[in-house]
Design a protein around this motif. Structure first.
Motif, PDB file in Angstrom:
ATOM      1  N   THR A   4      -1.426  -6.520   0.137  1.00  0.00           N
ATOM      2  CA  THR A   4      -1.410  -6.996  -1.251  1.00  0.00           C
ATOM      3  C   THR A   4      -1.618  -5.834  -2.219  1.00  0.00           C
ATOM      4  O   THR A   4      -0.917  -5.724  -3.236  1.00  0.00           O
ATOM      5  CB  THR A   4      -2.507  -8.049  -1.465  1.00  0.00           C
ATOM      6  N   ALA A   7       1.530  -3.691  -2.263  1.00  0.00           N
ATOM      7  CA  ALA A   7       2.615  -4.376  -2.972  1.00  0.00           C
ATOM      8  C   ALA A   7       2.389  -4.338  -4.480  1.00  0.00           C
ATOM      9  O   ALA A   7       3.330  -4.123  -5.257  1.00  0.00           O
ATOM     10  CB  ALA A   7       2.726  -5.822  -2.488  1.00  0.00           C
ATOM     11  N   LEU A   8       1.139  -4.505  -4.893  1.00  0.00           N
ATOM     12  CA  LEU A   8       0.827  -4.442  -6.317  1.00  0.00           C
ATOM     13  C   LEU A   8       1.071  -3.053  -6.872  1.00  0.00           C
ATOM     14  O   LEU A   8       1.620  -2.890  -7.974  1.00  0.00           O
ATOM     15  CB  LEU A   8      -0.627  -4.857  -6.551  1.00  0.00           C
ATOM     16  N   PHE A  11       4.821  -2.577  -7.180  1.00  0.00           N
ATOM     17  CA  PHE A  11       5.353  -3.377  -8.286  1.00  0.00           C
ATOM     18  C   PHE A  11       5.045  -2.733  -9.632  1.00  0.00           C
ATOM     19  O   PHE A  11       5.931  -2.584 -10.486  1.00  0.00           O
ATOM     20  CB  PHE A  11       4.782  -4.797  -8.246  1.00  0.00           C
ATOM     21  N   LEU A  12       3.783  -2.357  -9.856  1.00  0.00           N
ATOM     22  CA  LEU A  12       3.401  -1.759 -11.131  1.00  0.00           C
ATOM     23  C   LEU A  12       4.095  -0.420 -11.353  1.00  0.00           C
ATOM     24  O   LEU A  12       4.540  -0.117 -12.465  1.00  0.00           O
ATOM     25  CB  LEU A  12       1.883  -1.583 -11.191  1.00  0.00           C
ATOM     26  N   LEU A  14       7.023   0.641 -10.107  1.00  0.00           N
ATOM     27  CA  LEU A  14       8.440   0.433 -10.390  1.00  0.00           C
ATOM     28  C   LEU A  14       8.650  -0.213 -11.752  1.00  0.00           C
ATOM     29  O   LEU A  14       9.616   0.103 -12.465  1.00  0.00           O
ATOM     30  CB  LEU A  14       9.075  -0.420  -9.291  1.00  0.00           C
ATOM     31  N   ALA A  15       7.749  -1.122 -12.124  1.00  0.00           N
ATOM     32  CA  ALA A  15       7.882  -1.795 -13.420  1.00  0.00           C
ATOM     33  C   ALA A  15       7.752  -0.805 -14.568  1.00  0.00           C
ATOM     34  O   ALA A  15       8.562  -0.818 -15.510  1.00  0.00           O
ATOM     35  CB  ALA A  15       6.837  -2.905 -13.540  1.00  0.00           C
TER      36      ALA A  15
END
Length: 214
Positions: A4, A7-8, A11-12, A14-15
């Motif tokens: 988790t 993955a976070l 995600f952050l 790439l965002a």
């Protein structure tokens, strides 16, 4: 929890990287940067865009460099991504960031905060490169975790700025503080992880993603 956290982090990273590329690549500068900050950057657009896009490369590639699967199944890809991360992301982004730090909004505290960040970012990147060139994989991973914790400041910066606004802290007060807290805690967590009592090399190698995500 490990998955988790990783993955976070991905995600952050790439965002924020995607936001930087799209916003700075497609929109007028004055519509992207706060007017207080943008005023000091308008005459240094080359350095600004070099820093933004260099940091975007580092964020986009760096998150995946902690993937054990990538390192073990695609070692050549891992190496090439690492070269781009250090050679384009950190080197270009760091030098440009150091230039931009001298023009940062918020006076001397903000300029020192961002300036020290750029210097330490470049230094840890150089140490990571020299370590792997010398065949010291364990040291390379340590320096890369330190380095990416600084790269991740691009994310924490963009979390703290709106958070300070919601908390009612004036921008001119919050920004010089954020220039330091966007990266110092990240580095402290990385160092704590390395030096915690009983931490083994195997634990450090397998759990690097959790350090940077924290």
């Amino acid at each position: 929890m490990r998955k988790t956290g990783y993955a976070l982090m991905v995600f952050l990273s790439l965002a924020i990287a995607a936001y930087a590329v799209l916003a700075y690549g497609l929109l007028p500068l004055e519509s992207v940067i706060d007017s207080k900050v943008g005023a000091s950057f308008q005459s240094h657009k080359t350095a600004l865009y070099s820093h933004v896009f260099g940091a975007a490369v580092a964020l986009g590639l760096g998150a995946f460099q902690f993937s054990t699967r990538l390192r073990t199944t695609r070692p050549q890809l891992h190496r090439w991504m690492g070269r781009l991360y250090l050679g384009v992301g950190v080197l270009v982004g760091g030098i440009a960031g150091l230039i931009m730090a001298t023009h940062a909004f918020g006076g001397l505290p903000a300029r020192l905060g961002f300036g020290v960040l750029a210097v330490v970012w470049l230094y840890t990147g150089a140490r990571a490169y020299l370590a792997i060139r010398g065949g010291n994989t364990a040291a390379h991973r340590r320096w890369m975790v330190r380095n990416f914790s600084l790269t991740f400041a691009a994310v924490t910066l963009r979390l703290y700025i709106p958070a300070s606004g919601i908390a009612g802290v004036p921008f001119e007060v919050a920004y010089p503080i954020i220039a330091w807290v966007a990266w110092v805690p990240n580095l402290i967590v990385a160092e704590w992880w390395f030096n915690r009592r009983g931490a083994s090399a195997a634990e450090i190698s397998s759990k690097t993603a959790r350090v940077t995500a924290a």
